[in-house]
Design a protein around this motif. Structure first.
Motif, mmCIF file in Angstrom:
data_model
loop_
_atom_site.group_PDB
_atom_site.id
_atom_site.type_symbol
_atom_site.label_atom_id
_atom_site.label_comp_id
_atom_site.label_asym_id
_atom_site.label_seq_id
_atom_site.Cartn_x
_atom_site.Cartn_y
_atom_site.Cartn_z
ATOM 1 N N LYS A 25 0.746 -1.246 -0.099
ATOM 2 C CA LYS A 25 -0.035 0.009 0.184
ATOM 3 C C LYS A 25 1.010 1.393 0.056
ATOM 4 O O LYS A 25 0.331 2.321 -0.225
ATOM 5 N N ASN A 26 1.983 1.011 0.204
ATOM 6 C CA ASN A 26 3.078 2.136 0.285
ATOM 7 C C ASN A 26 4.198 1.915 -0.467
ATOM 8 O O ASN A 26 5.436 2.157 -0.059
ATOM 9 N N LEU A 27 3.797 1.741 -1.696
ATOM 10 C CA LEU A 27 5.004 1.516 -2.702
ATOM 11 C C LEU A 27 4.774 1.816 -4.140
ATOM 12 O O LEU A 27 3.606 2.030 -4.456
ATOM 13 N N ALA A 28 5.862 2.169 -5.034
ATOM 14 C CA ALA A 28 5.946 2.786 -6.308
ATOM 15 C C ALA A 28 6.839 1.841 -7.207
ATOM 16 O O ALA A 28 7.896 1.448 -6.972
ATOM 17 N N ASN A 29 6.429 1.171 -7.973
ATOM 18 C CA ASN A 29 6.959 0.094 -8.922
ATOM 19 C C ASN A 29 8.192 1.251 -9.898
ATOM 20 O O ASN A 29 7.834 2.208 -10.525
#
Length: 369
Positions: A361-365
């Motif tokens: 939920k607190n992540l960017a690829n």
């Protein structure tokens, strides 16, 4: 162009338009911008104004000051900010409001949401938000650095349909138009890649601003990934704004992505700033964007930088490949401790009780970078 469909836009104005000669604010170029904002509002389009210029506007009050002295620059910003807001206020017959930000405000999720709420509340009450970086208090660790990128962050926070960046040229050229007579203006850009950045060149040299064409491209990349059409136009000519009002493109249009990033992922990727890195083995190649909990201390080779619980980190392979940008659920000190444990059973039990190192939920690829 679909100007008539714009519900909300962000207009970015730089120091060269605010104070061309560093002798205080001038309404010479601002009047046509103000009229554009007035007409947009009359047509039902909400406007947020991002305005640089406090340092340039206040410089004339420090004739003996060294402009390279950071303390003097902060004082210039403090003195010039009130003059700049007063100048804008005189050009409108509706109320405006001042919002001063640092990068620390934007990269903290709670404060970021608070900024969004304030902008929306002002717009709901027909008050024009005028936003600038808080140069008086900001430091190297806290600053965005240029208002081009700040305007993109604001446009994302405001859920804008379009970002209009005012420049001293008509848009992006295939080469520097100041030194090449055969430079060709790009009317539209569908994909921002390294060839586009190559056209932008380096940072601005001289003048009164802190950005150049490169920072405008960076801002455009942030904005279009959020689904925001971005325009770089010549802010020194009234024709640019008349063309926009008539649904014509006066400069370079950077086309918004058809499938924009989710709001939280965009904030994580383009607004937060990594405080450290977690290095994993190159063989470790799960899709962390889908299975963030698969990262455990077993895969960690090294922890770089100092960060606390809740800070943003980059997870990358030891060959340099960036995997994700994420909020860390562990401090660097604790992560180093459990990663260096020879007793793998202890580390596994500890993580099982404490929770995952990063969460989906607190992540960017970042694997496509």
């Amino acid at each position: 162009m679909k100007r008539k469909n714009w519900k909300r836009i962000v207009v970015k104005v730089g120091s060269a338009l605010i104070s061309p000669n560093r002798k205080g604010c001038s309404s010479h170029y601002l009047l046509s911008i103000a009229q554009f904002i007035v007409k947009c509002r009359a047509m039902g389009t909400q406007v947020v104004l991002v305005s640089s210029g406090s340092v340039a506007a206040g410089a004339h009050q420090f004739p003996d000051g060294e402009r390279s002295d950071i303390t003097i620059k902060k004082a210039m910003a403090a003195a010039g900010q009130t003059e700049m807001i007063a100048t804008w206020d005189r050009l409108f017959d509706f109320p405006s409001a001042q919002i001063l930000l640092t990068h620390a405000d934007l990269r903290d999720r709670e404060r970021y949401v608070s900024i969004r709420d304030t902008i929306f509340s002002l717009l709901d009450h027909n008050i024009l938000p005028i936003i600038n970086e808080n140069d008086t208090v900001t430091t190297d660790k806290l600053k965005v650095g240029d208002n081009d990128n700040l305007s993109a962050m604001v446009a994302a926070a405001a859920d804008a349909d379009a970002l209009i960046i005012c420049s001293d040229v008509d848009g992006l050229y295939d080469k520097n138009p100041h030194t090449h007579d055969d430079a060709i203006l790009l009317s539209s850009v569908a994909n921002i890649d390294q060839s586009i950045y190559a056209m932008a060149g380096g940072a601005a040299k001289g003048g009164v601003g802190t950005g150049g064409m490169r920072t405008k491209i960076e801002a455009a990349e942030k904005a279009v990934s959020h689904g925001i059409d971005t325009y770089i136009i010549n802010g020194f000519t009234e024709l640019s704004f008349n063309m926009l009002l008539n649904g014509k493109n006066p400069g370079t249009h950077f086309e918004a992505h058809e499938k924009p990033m989710a709001e939280n992922e965009h904030w994580m990727r383009h607004t937060t700033r990594a405080q450290g890195e977690v290095i994993v083995e190159s063989e470790f190649a799960p899709n962390l964007s889908d299975n963030a909990e698969s990262l455990t201390s077993k895969e960690i080779i090294d922890v770089k930088g100092e960060f606390s619980v809740g800070d943003t980190i980059i997870v990358r392979k030891d060959d340099g490949t960036k995997l994700v940008k994420a909020r860390s659920n562990y401090s660097s000190c604790l992560l180093n401790f459990i990663a260096n444990q020879e007793n793998e059973e202890f580390a596994s039990e500890f993580e099982e009780q404490t929770g995952p190192i990063i969460s989906k939920k607190n992540l960017a690829n970042l694997e496509k970078e």
